[in-house]
Enzyme design. Sequence first.
Site, mmCIF file in Angstrom:
data_model
loop_
_atom_site.group_PDB
_atom_site.id
_atom_site.type_symbol
_atom_site.label_atom_id
_atom_site.label_comp_id
_atom_site.label_asym_id
_atom_site.label_seq_id
_atom_site.Cartn_x
_atom_site.Cartn_y
_atom_site.Cartn_z
ATOM 1 N N ASP A 492 0.806 -1.219 0.000
ATOM 2 C CA ASP A 492 0.000 0.000 0.000
ATOM 3 C C ASP A 492 0.835 1.264 0.000
ATOM 4 O OD1 ASP A 492 -2.717 -0.448 -0.035
ATOM 5 O OD2 ASP A 492 -2.785 -1.008 2.077
HETATM 6 C C1 GLC Z 1 -0.807 2.717 5.754
HETATM 7 C C2 GLC Z 1 -0.083 1.566 6.390
HETATM 8 C C3 GLC Z 1 -0.263 0.302 5.625
HETATM 9 C C4 GLC Z 1 -1.728 0.091 5.402
HETATM 10 C C5 GLC Z 1 -2.372 1.312 4.749
HETATM 11 C C6 GLC Z 1 -3.839 1.114 4.603
HETATM 12 O O1 GLC Z 1 -0.237 3.014 4.552
HETATM 13 O O2 GLC Z 1 1.280 1.836 6.505
HETATM 14 O O3 GLC Z 1 0.290 -0.766 6.320
HETATM 15 O O4 GLC Z 1 -1.910 -1.015 4.596
HETATM 16 O O5 GLC Z 1 -2.143 2.434 5.512
HETATM 17 O O6 GLC Z 1 -4.468 2.182 4.001
HETATM 18 C C1 GLC Z 2 -1.684 -3.714 5.401
HETATM 19 C C2 GLC Z 2 -2.892 -3.812 4.527
HETATM 20 C C3 GLC Z 2 -2.671 -4.735 3.353
HETATM 21 C C4 GLC Z 2 -1.399 -4.385 2.652
HETATM 22 C C5 GLC Z 2 -0.235 -4.321 3.610
HETATM 23 C C6 GLC Z 2 1.038 -3.880 2.962
HETATM 24 O O1 GLC Z 2 -1.521 -4.904 6.087
HETATM 25 O O2 GLC Z 2 -4.017 -4.244 5.251
HETATM 26 O O3 GLC Z 2 -3.745 -4.658 2.474
HETATM 27 O O4 GLC Z 2 -1.182 -5.346 1.670
HETATM 28 O O5 GLC Z 2 -0.536 -3.433 4.651
HETATM 29 O O6 GLC Z 2 1.031 -2.544 2.657
#
Ligand code: GLC
Ligand code: GLC
Length: 821
Positions: A492
């Site tokens: 993400d």
């Molecule tokens: C933030 C977090 C990430 C998560 C995302 C969800 O970027 O660091 O882990 O998946 O938010 O929107």
């Molecule tokens: C968080 C989110 C997941 C994403 C991950 C890596 O765990 O829930 O959707 O893949 O962060 O960013």
Amino acid sequence: MHKQHPENEQQFGYFDDQKCEYVITNPHTPTPWINYLGNDGFYGLISNTGGGYCFYRDPKFRRLTRYRYNSVPVDNGGRYFYLKSEGQTWSATGRPVHTELDQYSCHHGMGYSRFKASKNAISSQLTSFIPLNTKAEVHQLELKNDGDTTKAVELFSFIEWCLWNAEDDGANFQRNLSTGEVEVEGSTIYHKTEYRERRNHYAFYSVNHPIDGFETDRETFLGPYRGFENPIAVERGKTANSVARGWSPIASHHIKCELAPGESKTLVFVLGYCEVEATNKWQAPNIINKQPAQTLQAQFDTSEKVTAELLKLKNYWQNLLGKFVVKSPDERFDRALNIWNQYQNMVTFNLSRSASFYESGIGRGMGFRDSNQDTIGFAHMVPEKVKERILDLSSTQKTDGSAYHQYQPLTKKGNANIGGNFNDDPMWMVLSTANYIKETGDFSILDEMVIYDGQEQATHNHFDHLERAFNHVVNNLGPHGLPLIGRADWNDCLNLNCFSEDPNESYQTTQRGASDVAESVMIAGQFVLYGQEFVEICQRIGKNELASKCQTHVDQMRSSVEQHGWDGEWYIRAYDANGDKVGSNDNAEGKIFIESQGFCAMAGIGSEQGKPLQAMNSVEKHLSSDFGIMLNQPAFTRYSKYLGEISSYPPGYKENAGIFCHNNPWITISEAMLGRPEKAFEYYSKITPAFLQDVQKLHKTEPYVYSQMIAGNDSANPGEAKNSWLTGTAAWNYYAATQYILGIRPDYDGLLIDPCILPSWKSVAITREFRGANYQIELRNPSGLKKGKVELTIDGVKVAGNLIDPKRFGAKHTVVAEIVA
Ligand code: GLC
Ligand code: GLC
């Protein structure tokens, strides 16, 4: 105050495998160590000191009790039981009153938590759970006089109502301080805020005992400027029977009792939720219809009924956990797989990433990518629910094959604030669907008619949704023939089209750049892996023409990765919006990333040239650490708008070189596929809580469940974890251990046996339920091979190959699988 665990100052508790419990013996855990109650719509989060809250289905829109995230002291708000005797006050759960207990333990079990406390020879045992098929938390409190004189004991219960919409509740004070309404009748306090207008539901808190008083107005209970630790009503031993009008409604019962030496008394508190027909809301003007509440209360009005319900819950879990049981030479491995990992899989399946002590319940609903992946740890437990979930997810898909990133569980509608364009999302539905079919043999899921986002009526079946998911990748390729990344892929925080210089912008939802040419090698690997799976599904349902058309795309993607996705010693990660490599030796920072190694190796891209093996060696060399595999190296030390959020985190945390546990199992699986059991097991066990008991204090989070992130080598405190419970790590590490280390792998035609166990394990016993039959499997490795062929003997008869064919064999079977050269 409380003694630390005598053997080891790192430890705050221990496993009781017999009871499937984790027992916390010191209330001062480094972070609140919580449990989840409920598994079908009504849920509670409960910490080791009684903190937490409950909600019905949607932690944002239907929150029953108030909880203060980001507050001091931490873990603020819960179901509190104040006890008072001989001038001293304490709490049955160790908090919020600061009084040191003579004895404390918290037993987190499967869907229940039990708190044992004692002070001045009064002992208490509080058992908290949500009975099966019930929209209520039950709190059974037993008080006992262990002394030799008669004692007067006073009890005050306490919960604080949330005004339903948890986000609004924490923000819209100008309205909310005037809307609160309650009713009190007998021993029940009803919460009816907004019931006069558009809500056809209310909540209540009751006790099966006459009360000596009550409080429903928070400030009357607490007294001005006081906290939960010393309410004035408790101090005075007297309630004012306040009826809240606006401000902050609460529910507190006051009960006085006298206990002779050895005497005990059991009270049952029920915190329930009721829906009422719109036409039948009132029993008199302004008096709510209490009939549904009374029916619910009557189900739990005696201790016998409560005990019977608890037993039902225990049987339910025993049955579920009985579907997969392993007995290996390592009890930590068994404990993880047989109990806690499966339990966590249920929780992540139910709640996605919505409500935990790190997810506030108001931000994220059900994630499309997360929820699809969560099913792979749960399909063997309750496949019907998995089918339903996959079809729910499918119904939020858009007609172009893309997906809303999240949806709200109450409405099952895609969340427009977040939208889509996370280009890995669609293909996860191929994984979940294939995994479901392999578990159950039920191809009919493909024929189910499912709407596309916003449609009133379904005109296409689920198979069509999968085909559009596949085509969404095909239709969104970049300059190197690799998939466009969109806002981000699985990571993400890899926001290659965001270019944000404004701190008020969301990295996830900002997508700039007219060309949007950034590409993801991780999605490429994912497409090869699950695209191949889609081809197989097509073949199996006789769509051969489509299968070969799709095969062409998969092959094409394979060669695109071989041509543009290999950096010499590992797979590169992406191409950014300028067409520059990300995750390449050419980069100064972030030279190597884990995700593309995992996905391209699992997909076997370049295996003729030994690329997966080389990639795994590079992972070991550059990314492996004492506490797990780091996401990337070297960590980013500067913010780059061309990379986005990943470079916003300080080095060693989260997606910037933290150990982001979710992706570690991809490496474990790749190692098992390459036949390297020691590596596979090492990576598996480094992040598995059952193996981390000696570092509890460092680790900080619950020592019975996975956390999303463990700080990496670049951080201030490597090994320190955050964000426990709601993580894809649970499903994936379970999947890796059961399907690739033990190698008990459902496939379309039956159960494959393809182990890659530690050579020192000469024998492993497994019970596996599969499509209605029960298999008692013994893996034998007499020569200590790393990986070999498997010779199967089923019910005493040798069979060819390593597949248990469910069509040939019915009910209960003994299987011997011997690993031979
Ligand atoms: C933030 C977090 C990430 C998560 C995302 C969800 O970027 O660091 O882990 O998946 O938010 O929107
Ligand atoms: C968080 C989110 C997941 C994403 C991950 C890596 O765990 O829930 O959707 O893949 O962060 O960013």
